[in-house]
Design a protein around this motif. Structure first.
Motif, PDB file in Angstrom:
ATOM      1  N   LYS A 249       0.859  -1.199   0.000  1.00 51.26           N
ATOM      2  CA  LYS A 249       0.000   0.000   0.000  1.00 51.26           C
ATOM      3  C   LYS A 249       0.899   1.254   0.000  1.00 51.26           C
ATOM      4  O   LYS A 249       0.697   2.229   0.733  1.00 51.26           O
ATOM      5  N   TYR A 250       1.960   1.197  -0.791  1.00 48.59           N
ATOM      6  CA  TYR A 250       3.012   2.217  -0.793  1.00 48.59           C
ATOM      7  C   TYR A 250       3.091   2.861  -2.174  1.00 48.59           C
ATOM      8  O   TYR A 250       3.081   2.162  -3.182  1.00 48.59           O
ATOM      9  N   PRO A 251       3.205   4.184  -2.245  1.00 51.34           N
ATOM     10  CA  PRO A 251       3.302   4.820  -3.562  1.00 51.34           C
ATOM     11  C   PRO A 251       4.720   4.693  -4.133  1.00 51.34           C
ATOM     12  O   PRO A 251       5.690   4.597  -3.379  1.00 51.34           O
ATOM     13  N   ALA A 252       4.826   4.690  -5.416  1.00 55.40           N
ATOM     14  CA  ALA A 252       6.148   4.632  -6.063  1.00 55.40           C
ATOM     15  C   ALA A 252       6.016   5.228  -7.457  1.00 55.40           C
ATOM     16  O   ALA A 252       4.947   5.179  -8.065  1.00 55.40           O
ATOM     17  N   ILE A 253       7.114   5.790  -7.913  1.00 58.55           N
ATOM     18  CA  ILE A 253       7.092   6.489  -9.205  1.00 58.55           C
ATOM     19  C   ILE A 253       7.850   5.652 -10.221  1.00 58.55           C
ATOM     20  O   ILE A 253       9.048   5.391 -10.045  1.00 58.55           O
ATOM     21  N   PHE A 254       7.130   5.236 -11.259  1.00 59.76           N
ATOM     22  CA  PHE A 254       7.751   4.383 -12.288  1.00 59.76           C
ATOM     23  C   PHE A 254       8.443   5.242 -13.349  1.00 59.76           C
ATOM     24  O   PHE A 254       7.920   6.283 -13.761  1.00 59.76           O
ATOM     25  N   GLY A 255       9.614   4.794 -13.783  1.00 61.93           N
ATOM     26  CA  GLY A 255      10.277   5.483 -14.885  1.00 61.93           C
ATOM     27  C   GLY A 255      11.087   4.516 -15.731  1.00 61.93           C
ATOM     28  O   GLY A 255      11.427   3.418 -15.278  1.00 61.93           O
ATOM     29  N   GLU A 256      11.335   4.901 -16.951  1.00 61.93           N
ATOM     30  CA  GLU A 256      12.163   4.064 -17.815  1.00 61.93           C
ATOM     31  C   GLU A 256      13.218   4.946 -18.484  1.00 61.93           C
ATOM     32  O   GLU A 256      12.925   6.049 -18.938  1.00 61.93           O
ATOM     33  N   LEU A 257      14.427   4.420 -18.494  1.00 61.85           N
ATOM     34  CA  LEU A 257      15.497   5.137 -19.200  1.00 61.85           C
ATOM     35  C   LEU A 257      15.484   4.731 -20.674  1.00 61.85           C
ATOM     36  O   LEU A 257      15.128   3.596 -20.972  1.00 61.85           O
ATOM     37  N   PRO A 258      15.778   5.609 -21.612  1.00 62.75           N
ATOM     38  CA  PRO A 258      16.310   6.950 -21.373  1.00 62.75           C
ATOM     39  C   PRO A 258      15.253   8.023 -21.125  1.00 62.75           C
ATOM     40  O   PRO A 258      15.601   9.151 -20.811  1.00 62.75           O
ATOM     41  N   GLU A 259      13.946   7.696 -21.245  1.00 59.27           N
ATOM     42  CA  GLU A 259      12.917   8.729 -21.128  1.00 59.27           C
ATOM     43  C   GLU A 259      13.022   9.491 -19.803  1.00 59.27           C
ATOM     44  O   GLU A 259      12.979  10.733 -19.781  1.00 59.27           O
ATOM     45  N   ALA A 260      13.204   8.772 -18.688  1.00 65.76           N
ATOM     46  CA  ALA A 260      13.224   9.432 -17.375  1.00 65.76           C
ATOM     47  C   ALA A 260      14.358  10.444 -17.262  1.00 65.76           C
ATOM     48  O   ALA A 260      14.292  11.392 -16.482  1.00 65.76           O
ATOM     49  N   ALA A 261      15.404  10.246 -18.066  1.00 66.38           N
ATOM     50  CA  ALA A 261      16.542  11.169 -18.033  1.00 66.38           C
ATOM     51  C   ALA A 261      16.176  12.520 -18.658  1.00 66.38           C
ATOM     52  O   ALA A 261      16.932  13.479 -18.553  1.00 66.38           O
ATOM     53  N   HIS A 262      15.009  12.566 -19.298  1.00 62.97           N
ATOM     54  CA  HIS A 262      14.578  13.813 -19.939  1.00 62.97           C
ATOM     55  C   HIS A 262      13.562  14.569 -19.100  1.00 62.97           C
ATOM     56  O   HIS A 262      13.100  15.632 -19.495  1.00 62.97           O
ATOM     57  N   ASN A 263      13.118  13.990 -18.003  1.00 62.12           N
ATOM     58  CA  ASN A 263      12.101  14.675 -17.200  1.00 62.12           C
ATOM     59  C   ASN A 263      12.238  14.376 -15.703  1.00 62.12           C
ATOM     60  O   ASN A 263      12.578  15.230 -14.917  1.00 62.12           O
ATOM     61  N   GLN A 264      12.056  13.102 -15.320  1.00 62.79           N
ATOM     62  CA  GLN A 264      12.056  12.795 -13.880  1.00 62.79           C
ATOM     63  C   GLN A 264      13.358  13.176 -13.189  1.00 62.79           C
ATOM     64  O   GLN A 264      13.386  13.460 -11.996  1.00 62.79           O
ATOM     65  N   VAL A 265      14.438  13.148 -13.945  1.00 61.12           N
ATOM     66  CA  VAL A 265      15.744  13.442 -13.373  1.00 61.12           C
ATOM     67  C   VAL A 265      15.778  14.857 -12.752  1.00 61.12           C
ATOM     68  O   VAL A 265      16.532  15.116 -11.807  1.00 61.12           O
ATOM     69  N   ALA A 266      14.907  15.740 -13.227  1.00 59.72           N
ATOM     70  CA  ALA A 266      14.848  17.107 -12.680  1.00 59.72           C
ATOM     71  C   ALA A 266      14.495  17.095 -11.197  1.00 59.72           C
ATOM     72  O   ALA A 266      14.858  18.016 -10.455  1.00 59.72           O
ATOM     73  N   ALA A 267      13.821  16.039 -10.747  1.00 56.68           N
ATOM     74  CA  ALA A 267      13.437  15.951  -9.322  1.00 56.68           C
ATOM     75  C   ALA A 267      14.651  15.818  -8.408  1.00 56.68           C
ATOM     76  O   ALA A 267      14.543  16.026  -7.196  1.00 56.68           O
ATOM     77  N   PHE A 268      15.835  15.528  -8.972  1.00 58.94           N
ATOM     78  CA  PHE A 268      17.061  15.457  -8.153  1.00 58.94           C
ATOM     79  C   PHE A 268      17.386  16.829  -7.546  1.00 58.94           C
ATOM     80  O   PHE A 268      18.154  16.923  -6.602  1.00 58.94           O
TER      81      PHE A 268
END
Ligand SMILES: O=P(O)(O)OC[C@H]1O[C@](O)(CO)[C@@H](O)[C@@H]1O
Length: 369
Positions: A249-268
């Motif tokens: 019952k835990y949230p998690a954020i799914f990502g796939e490279l290389p796509e995540a390197a173009h958007n989710q990586v900004a969350a760093f």
């Protein structure tokens, strides 16, 4: 709910907090591979080959049963001579028709969306193979349309406890069409690797040497970003996210490279990545989980390695999970096996029963009204 890591080594708790046996169900993955192979043979799914190669293969399924289709696509690989794809939701894409082979996967055999799409596929004259609960509406549909049906009895009726039993029949059928290269001994070698993993992740093995418990420790109290760094690990990352949601019952954020390197990586550079070194206790913080394969091409290695280093220089904690084995089925199964154990241990460390998903049930009941 409080994270209590000591619970992971409390044998009485691991049994009492898991009354429906999700942990033993996860440990049954090897047996499921063997059962899935046997059920596929008994149901004669190889018959799909007698009608020649379809224009496309489409797997229908929601949630975990949808992951079965993703696994099939990954095992058939990028070189598959026909599209191997998935469909879910309420509408069957318009292009799917009589030249296509449709797999309908549903552990309950009664999921509204999957049944609806399977009926629509049958109406359009698609070749159909069903996989799911014996005696279910899905089996009735297959019987009525003269389609093959593989009866799979999921433990407690939960799809997530029967991933391999639901998926292996699809792989067997695709192999008979020459679309998946899975020689017979690979089913057994995969099962053996899963047995070995289950031994290392067994409840009586202490946290500091148990990879499933260790991963649960890393997930706990984090905001997990779960990324796959190439085709097979992307599927395993998706599975881990589903398992964290449903088991823990835990949230998690799914990502796939290389796509995540173009958007989710900004969350760093964002608020959840910030660490206050003077604070007594840290709040929940971003943590990156990168699932990776032993077989990567140069670009995949470069993207993954650079992304991980970037996270580390921003002080974002990173866990890397590596596939084991040689054949793609072995590699995918070992990553998924570890993910499954960790999700159940995460639930148990919070004192959560991993099996019931009451919010999902309540929502389904409300929608059905
Ligand atoms: O395999 P089934 O029974 O169609 O279920 C599909 C999905 O629906 C759920 O049962 C929840 O509604 C999930 O656990 C599962 O992944």
């Amino acid at each position: 709910m409080i994270w209590e890591p000591e619970l992971l080594d409390d044998q009485a708790h691991l049994v009492a907090a898991d009354p429906s046996g999700m942990l033993p169900a996860v440990a049954s993955a090897a047996a499921q591979v063997r059962t899935g192979r046997r059920l596929a043979a008994e149901a004669g799914v190889g018959v799909v080959a007698t009608e020649g190669r379809p224009r496309a293969i489409v797997t229908l399924g929601m949630g975990v049963s949808g992951v079965s289709g993703e696994i099939l696509r990954a095992i058939c690989g990028n070189g598959a001579p026909i599209p191997v794809t998935t469909a879910s939701g309420h509408r069957l894409p318009g292009w799917i028709g009589a030249n296509d082979l449709v797999f309908a996967v549903s552990a309950s055999g009664a999921t509204e969306e999957t049944l609806g799409l399977a009926w629509e596929a049958a109406r359009r004259g698609c070749r159909l193979v069903g996989v799911g609960r014996p005696g279910s509406p899905l089996q009735a549909l297959c019987t009525q349309r003269g389609a093959s049906f593989v009866p799979v009895d999921a433990a407690q009726g939960h799809a997530r406890a029967a991933l391999w039993a639901l998926t292996v029949p699809l792989i067997v059928a695709a192999s008979s069409l020459g679309l998946a290269d899975v020689p017979e001994p690979v089913y057994e070698s995969t099962a053996t690797l899963l047995e070995d993993l289950a031994h290392r992740c067994r409840p009586s093995s202490d946290t500091f040497i148990n990879p499933g418990k260790t991963l649960a420790m890393e997930l706990a109290e984090s905001v997990p970003m779960v990324w796959g760094s190439s085709a097979l690990p992307i599927v395993a990352a998706h599975r881990l996210v589903h398992q964290l949601n449903e088991n823990a019952k835990y949230p998690a954020i799914f990502g796939e490279l290389p796509e995540a390197a173009h958007n989710q990586v900004a969350a760093f550079d964002g608020p959840l990545a910030e660490r206050d070194i003077f604070a007594d206790t840290q709040g929940r913080q971003l943590r990156l989980f990168v699932l990776r394969d032993t077989d990567e091409d140069e670009r995949e290695t470069r993207t993954r390695g650079t992304t991980v280093r970037l996270a580390e220089t921003r002080d974002v904690r990173v866990s890397e999970l590596m596939a084991e084995g040689r054949h793609p089925l072995e590699r995918l199964a070992t990553l998924i096996g570890l993910a499954d154990f960790a999700s159940v241990y995460l639930a148990l460390g919070y004192g959560i029963d991993p099996t019931p998903v009451s919010a999902v049930r309540e929502l389904k009941a409300r929608i059905a009204r």
